[in-house]
Structure formats: C-alpha cells, structure tokens
Design an enzyme around this catalytic site. Sequence first.
Site, PDB file in Angstrom:
ATOM      1  N   TYR A 148       0.810  -1.213   0.000  1.00 20.61           N
ATOM      2  CA  TYR A 148       0.000   0.000   0.000  1.00 20.61           C
ATOM      3  C   TYR A 148       0.852   1.276   0.000  1.00 20.61           C
ATOM      4  O   TYR A 148       0.311   2.375   0.025  1.00 20.61           O
ATOM      5  CB  TYR A 148      -0.903   0.035   1.231  1.00 20.61           C
ATOM      6  CG  TYR A 148      -2.215  -0.696   1.054  1.00 20.61           C
ATOM      7  CD1 TYR A 148      -2.331  -1.735   0.141  1.00 20.61           C
ATOM      8  CD2 TYR A 148      -3.334  -0.348   1.789  1.00 20.61           C
ATOM      9  CE1 TYR A 148      -3.528  -2.418  -0.012  1.00 20.61           C
ATOM     10  CE2 TYR A 148      -4.533  -1.016   1.636  1.00 20.61           C
ATOM     11  CZ  TYR A 148      -4.616  -2.055   0.734  1.00 20.61           C
ATOM     12  OH  TYR A 148      -5.809  -2.714   0.586  1.00 20.61           O
ATOM     13  N   LYS A 218       1.563 -13.094   7.028  1.00 24.50           N
ATOM     14  CA  LYS A 218       1.721 -14.196   6.073  1.00 24.50           C
ATOM     15  C   LYS A 218       3.216 -14.511   5.944  1.00 24.50           C
ATOM     16  O   LYS A 218       3.754 -14.642   4.836  1.00 24.50           O
ATOM     17  CB  LYS A 218       1.136 -13.804   4.712  1.00 24.50           C
ATOM     18  CG  LYS A 218      -0.372 -13.824   4.644  1.00 24.50           C
ATOM     19  CD  LYS A 218      -0.989 -15.214   4.677  1.00 24.50           C
ATOM     20  CE  LYS A 218      -0.704 -16.001   3.412  1.00 24.50           C
ATOM     21  NZ  LYS A 218      -1.285 -17.365   3.494  1.00 24.50           N
ATOM     22  N   ASP A 283      -4.604 -16.080   6.901  1.00 25.91           N
ATOM     23  CA  ASP A 283      -5.774 -16.818   6.394  1.00 25.91           C
ATOM     24  C   ASP A 283      -6.436 -17.615   7.522  1.00 25.91           C
ATOM     25  O   ASP A 283      -7.658 -17.650   7.645  1.00 25.91           O
ATOM     26  CB  ASP A 283      -5.444 -17.712   5.191  1.00 25.91           C
ATOM     27  CG  ASP A 283      -4.105 -18.388   5.304  1.00 25.91           C
ATOM     28  OD1 ASP A 283      -3.264 -17.931   6.096  1.00 25.91           O
ATOM     29  OD2 ASP A 283      -3.872 -19.395   4.613  1.00 25.91           O
ATOM     30  N   ASP A 307      -6.391  -4.205   6.248  1.00 23.10           N
ATOM     31  CA  ASP A 307      -7.507  -3.694   5.469  1.00 23.10           C
ATOM     32  C   ASP A 307      -8.612  -4.746   5.395  1.00 23.10           C
ATOM     33  O   ASP A 307      -9.783  -4.481   5.691  1.00 23.10           O
ATOM     34  CB  ASP A 307      -7.003  -3.344   4.063  1.00 23.10           C
ATOM     35  CG  ASP A 307      -7.936  -2.389   3.351  1.00 23.10           C
ATOM     36  OD1 ASP A 307      -8.925  -1.963   3.960  1.00 23.10           O
ATOM     37  OD2 ASP A 307      -7.680  -2.084   2.169  1.00 23.10           O
TER      38      ASP A 307
END
Length: 421
Positions: A148, A218, A283, A307
């Site tokens: 971002y 992640k 996840d 986000d």
Amino acid sequence: MEKISVVNKKLQIPNHVVIPFIEGDGIGKEIWQATYPVIDAAVNKAYQGRKKIIWQEVLAGEKAFEKTGEWLPKETLHAIYEAKVALKGPLTTPVGGGIRSLNVALRQELDLFACVRPVRYFTGIPSPLKEPEKTDMVIFRENTEDVYAGIEFEKDSPEVKELIEILTNQFDVTKIRFPKTSAIGIKPISKEGSQRLIGAAIEYAITQKLPTVTLVHKGNIMKFTEGGFKKWGYELAETKYADYCFTMNQYQSILLKDGKEAATNALNEAMTHKIIVNDVIADNFLQQILLNPANFSVIATCNLNGDYISDALAAQVGGIGIAPGANINYNTGHAIFEATHGTAPDIAGLGKANPCSLLLSAVMLLDYLDCSKAGALITAAIEKALAQGYVTADFAAMLPAATLQTTAQFGAHLQKLIEEA
Ligand code: NAD
C-alpha cells in the site's frame, strides 16, 4: 485558548480545546450534524462546563474544491498539524487528474502510522454470527508500508522494463511468470515501521489490561517482509516489554529445551500477570475470528492484511455504519479520528445514514483527550438506543420490529438520553 502540546510523548490538553473537523462529502454533512451536538452534550454533562470542545471547521474534499479550487488545502493540513488532532467525515476520492486519495494524503502528511479500529458488538444489532458479543477486539493496522506504500509500476512502462531486467539479469530472478506483460508493485516492510506499530499495540494492551497481543501475518510465504514483522514483533516484546510480555516464541524455546510440561507451566504462570504475545497466519486468522473470536483481544498486523481484517470484523458486529477508527502517530501525538465508511452516495441527503461510525470515532477522540467520562456517556446512549430498537435505515431493514429513525432523529434521541442520564 491553548493548543494541545506533547511533553515526553504525553499529550497536555487544555480544558477548552480547539478541535478541527472535516465535515466530509456525501453523507458527511448529515452525520456531522447529528454527531456534534451529541458530543457537546456529553462533554457538558460529564464536566459541567469545566471542559469544552471548540469546533473549528477545516475544508477538504468537494466542499474545499468548490470554495478554494483545491481538494486538500494547505491551510487544512496546517490547522490539523497545529491542533494535533481532528475529527473527520468521509471524503470522496477524486477521480483522475493524478489526485491522490485524500485519506491517504492526510495519513502520509502526518505520518499516522497506526490505524486503530476497535470492534465490539452492541446488543440489538443484526449480525451474521450466533454469538456476536464474543467479538471484542482492537486492530492495530500498520498504515505507512507494505504494498500500500504506492510503489507500483505499470505494465510496459520503462520503469517496469528496467526493474524486470535488473531482477532477471542481476539477481537471477526466474520466478516472474510473464516478464513481458507484468506490472510490478513493491512491498517494503521495515523493522522500524513494524516495531513502532507493534509497540503501540503492546502499550495499548498494557494500559487497557488486555490479555493478548496477536501478530497477524503471512510470514510463512513472505518470509522476509511479513516474516520480519513477526520476528521483530517478538524481539520487541522480549526486550523492551520483557517485564510485561511472554511470547509464544519463548514458549517454543522452553518446549524444545525442557519439554512440554515446563513450557506449559511457564505459559500458565505468565498468563497470571503478563500479556501473551502470539502470532497467527492471516488466512487462519480470518477463520478463527468466526470460529473462536473470544481468543483475541489486541491485533497487530501489516497494512494489506489489516484492510481485509478490519472490514471482515466490522461485518461480524453490524457493518461499516457502526465501525469507528483512528489514525495515530503515538510519537508526535497527531491523530485523525474518522468514520471508516465512505461517502455513501447512494443514500446521501436521504436521512438514511447511520452516524454511529463517526460518533464512536468521537468516543475514541474523547478517550484520547482524556475525556473518557464523556465518551462513556455517548457509548451508553448508543447501547441504550439500539437496545430500545431505535435504529437508522441500515439496521431497520433487517429488524422488522425496530423504530426507524432518520439520521437527525437518531442523533437527537442520543442527545436526549445523555441529557437525562
Ligand atoms: P461506502 O462506504 O461509501 O458505501 C458502501 C455501502 O455502505 C453503501 O451501500 C452505503 O450506502 C453503505 N454505507 C456506508 N456508510 C454508511 C452509513 N454511515 N450508514 C448507512 N449505510 C452506509 O463505499 P463506496 O461506495 O465504495 O465509496 C464511496 C466513496 O467514498 C468513494 O469516493 C470512496 O473512495 C470514498 N471512500 C472514502 C472513505 C473515507 O473517507 N475514509 C472510505 C471508503 C471510501
């Protein structure tokens, strides 16, 4: 009237404090009109005139463009910079012409590195969960780094061609699947950026006496960037915050060295007086917030994960109409408290907007200004109104027995509840 100042990272707040506000576009005007009398009533009730907010309108978005020809006038930035804090409605993202998102511009200009989003359930609100009250978390999303950061190069641009050539020829990268037709984005994640965000999350858990801080990442796939986020988070917890934190990294070390019983004993002992810092892969986290939401209290995560997580969690407890947020730089004290939703052009001007997102952001502002007593009055009034079935159109559509309120009526009802409290 004095201004807010910062001494040793602590805000010094005058009793009569000037706070700039940006009304916002679309539904911004309606929700602002419904919100500020509620805040004023709460401050008045809590402090009987001893404390007072003096609202100073500053321009941004369509209103600014109409009046000044600029979307984000320098005067607005200067006013917020000087005042340290601001309350903000939603802003249209201008289309085309190389104009950045105004929200991103404000965050970057003031280096507001932590996006803080509390998520809790209010009784009476429609939720897709069976036990929505078990969701009670505060998300700390890193706000300045990651994919971002805006470092992207378009397919076929000279920059992307040069980058792909350097990666292929100098770094022997063979993993760009389609090098002739790729666009490229860069994902910077730094130790400094990660630790200032994770440090803010830990400090929050310390002051609010919360049991856990969960690093969501992640790092299993992106080992150096998001893996770094996790590693630097554990390092920080084990050094600067060693007196306050026990990490699952330390648990693993004891497990390997001394076995399961010793590790379990150490963890159980730590749980009696320390914050447990753990980590979850992003996840899996999105599963866990549905299956076991009560396991989490403070979340620290990178920008992109944050986000997705913010919206998913907001949906669990009633959606963006009631989701507050703040963007904060805990070092300089600068902070913008804002409705997390957009300008809702589909319902603008119809009295259908829910002002709770802005109101609860104002509660965060009041907490930040050490006016928690006033904030608590607003929260209690919202709890009461929703439990009574007084709701705006977004909730009324799902609650046949509810009493439909326009945005203005809902605000007036809250004001009455506060005055009668
Ligand atoms: P949106 O959040 O404006 O609307 C999405 C849906 O949620 C719509 O159906 C809308 O009616 C509903 N909704 C939003 N806020 C509501 C409220 N308070 N009460 C009841 N219903 C509400 O998202 P969008 O339509 O994707 O974006 C519209 C504009 O807002 C765009 O220009 C976008 O860039 C901008 N935007 C600004 C911000 C911000 O200022 N922080 C955030 C997101 C989007």
